[in-house]
Design a protein around this motif. Sequence first.
Motif, PDB file in Angstrom:
ATOM      1  N   GLN A  53     -10.310  -3.945  -8.318  1.00  0.00           N
ATOM      2  CA  GLN A  53      -9.759  -2.604  -8.124  1.00  0.00           C
ATOM      3  C   GLN A  53      -9.407  -1.971  -9.466  1.00  0.00           C
ATOM      4  O   GLN A  53      -9.674  -0.789  -9.687  1.00  0.00           O
ATOM      5  CB  GLN A  53      -8.522  -2.663  -7.233  1.00  0.00           C
ATOM      6  N   LYS A  97       0.853  -1.195   0.000  1.00  0.00           N
ATOM      7  CA  LYS A  97       0.000   0.000   0.000  1.00  0.00           C
ATOM      8  C   LYS A  97       0.883   1.238   0.000  1.00  0.00           C
ATOM      9  O   LYS A  97       1.673   1.446   0.911  1.00  0.00           O
ATOM     10  CB  LYS A  97      -0.928   0.009   1.213  1.00  0.00           C
ATOM     11  N   SER A 155      -7.750   3.465  -0.669  1.00  0.00           N
ATOM     12  CA  SER A 155      -7.129   2.189  -0.288  1.00  0.00           C
ATOM     13  C   SER A 155      -6.057   1.736  -1.276  1.00  0.00           C
ATOM     14  O   SER A 155      -5.313   0.820  -0.979  1.00  0.00           O
ATOM     15  CB  SER A 155      -8.195   1.114  -0.136  1.00  0.00           C
ATOM     16  N   TYR A 156      -5.984   2.354  -2.456  1.00  0.00           N
ATOM     17  CA  TYR A 156      -4.914   2.016  -3.399  1.00  0.00           C
ATOM     18  C   TYR A 156      -4.627   3.180  -4.337  1.00  0.00           C
ATOM     19  O   TYR A 156      -5.498   3.984  -4.643  1.00  0.00           O
ATOM     20  CB  TYR A 156      -5.228   0.744  -4.199  1.00  0.00           C
ATOM     21  N   CYS A 201      -7.202   5.020  -8.866  1.00  0.00           N
ATOM     22  CA  CYS A 201      -7.679   5.046  -7.475  1.00  0.00           C
ATOM     23  C   CYS A 201      -9.153   4.670  -7.435  1.00  0.00           C
ATOM     24  O   CYS A 201      -9.849   4.741  -8.438  1.00  0.00           O
ATOM     25  CB  CYS A 201      -7.558   6.454  -6.896  1.00  0.00           C
ATOM     26  N   ARG A 225     -16.233   1.584   0.834  1.00  0.00           N
ATOM     27  CA  ARG A 225     -15.365   0.561   1.432  1.00  0.00           C
ATOM     28  C   ARG A 225     -13.897   0.747   1.038  1.00  0.00           C
ATOM     29  O   ARG A 225     -13.029   0.123   1.614  1.00  0.00           O
ATOM     30  CB  ARG A 225     -15.833  -0.832   1.040  1.00  0.00           C
ATOM     31  N   ARG A 226     -13.648   1.592   0.064  1.00  0.00           N
ATOM     32  CA  ARG A 226     -12.273   1.790  -0.398  1.00  0.00           C
ATOM     33  C   ARG A 226     -11.761   3.207  -0.163  1.00  0.00           C
ATOM     34  O   ARG A 226     -10.689   3.568  -0.615  1.00  0.00           O
ATOM     35  CB  ARG A 226     -12.192   1.461  -1.884  1.00  0.00           C
ATOM     36  N   ARG A 227     -12.564   4.003   0.536  1.00  0.00           N
ATOM     37  CA  ARG A 227     -12.187   5.380   0.814  1.00  0.00           C
ATOM     38  C   ARG A 227     -12.638   5.802   2.188  1.00  0.00           C
ATOM     39  O   ARG A 227     -13.729   5.479   2.609  1.00  0.00           O
ATOM     40  CB  ARG A 227     -12.891   6.299  -0.181  1.00  0.00           C
ATOM     41  N   ASP A 228     -11.785   6.563   2.854  1.00  0.00           N
ATOM     42  CA  ASP A 228     -12.154   7.085   4.176  1.00  0.00           C
ATOM     43  C   ASP A 228     -13.120   8.252   4.066  1.00  0.00           C
ATOM     44  O   ASP A 228     -13.965   8.451   4.921  1.00  0.00           O
ATOM     45  CB  ASP A 228     -10.912   7.544   4.943  1.00  0.00           C
TER      46      ASP A 228
END
Length: 183
Positions: A117, A16, A157-158, A134, A141-144
Amino acid sequence: MMRVYEAPPAWKPLPKEVASSKYTGEKNSSVIHETVGRALSTWEHAESALIKLYQLLCETKSLAACRAYGTAESVFARYLAQKYAADEFFLNRDENDLRLVVSLLKIYNDAAPYRNQIAHGMAVQPHAFGYFLCPPSYASRRRDTPYPTQQWGLGASYFYRVAEIDHCRDHFENILKARRFQF
């Protein structure tokens, strides 16, 4: 008797990394779009090869099994169909062949999140660090956070550059190459 040559070589998942002055992206988004296309096409070739495995495990030359297999909408569903077909096929056959097939199927299933992804990412330029693939802002679920703030890059997350996407494509290619059978 069926013989599987070998499972794909060991694959190292991507570390990551966060877009920064030390981890910079591409100069434009077009190279990302092209690389995404290559990676997804390679994945589909691997999926197509696995359909032949399913047909073999169902012990049929008919395309009926392939057509039914094609209705499974997720990698996990196709993985389970293959796994249970393999369990049944190898019931009175070589256990080593079963282990090799199950190993290949697990590698395929474990690669699916990377395929997802790549397929569901978008090329963006966070701040001045170049372009990356991104997760989209709505991918909870993949971002804050969905908001592009100064900390925006830390919430994803990536962050994939061409090198990371190609790393995944190489793995997909190895899955395709591993699926070679003799009868």
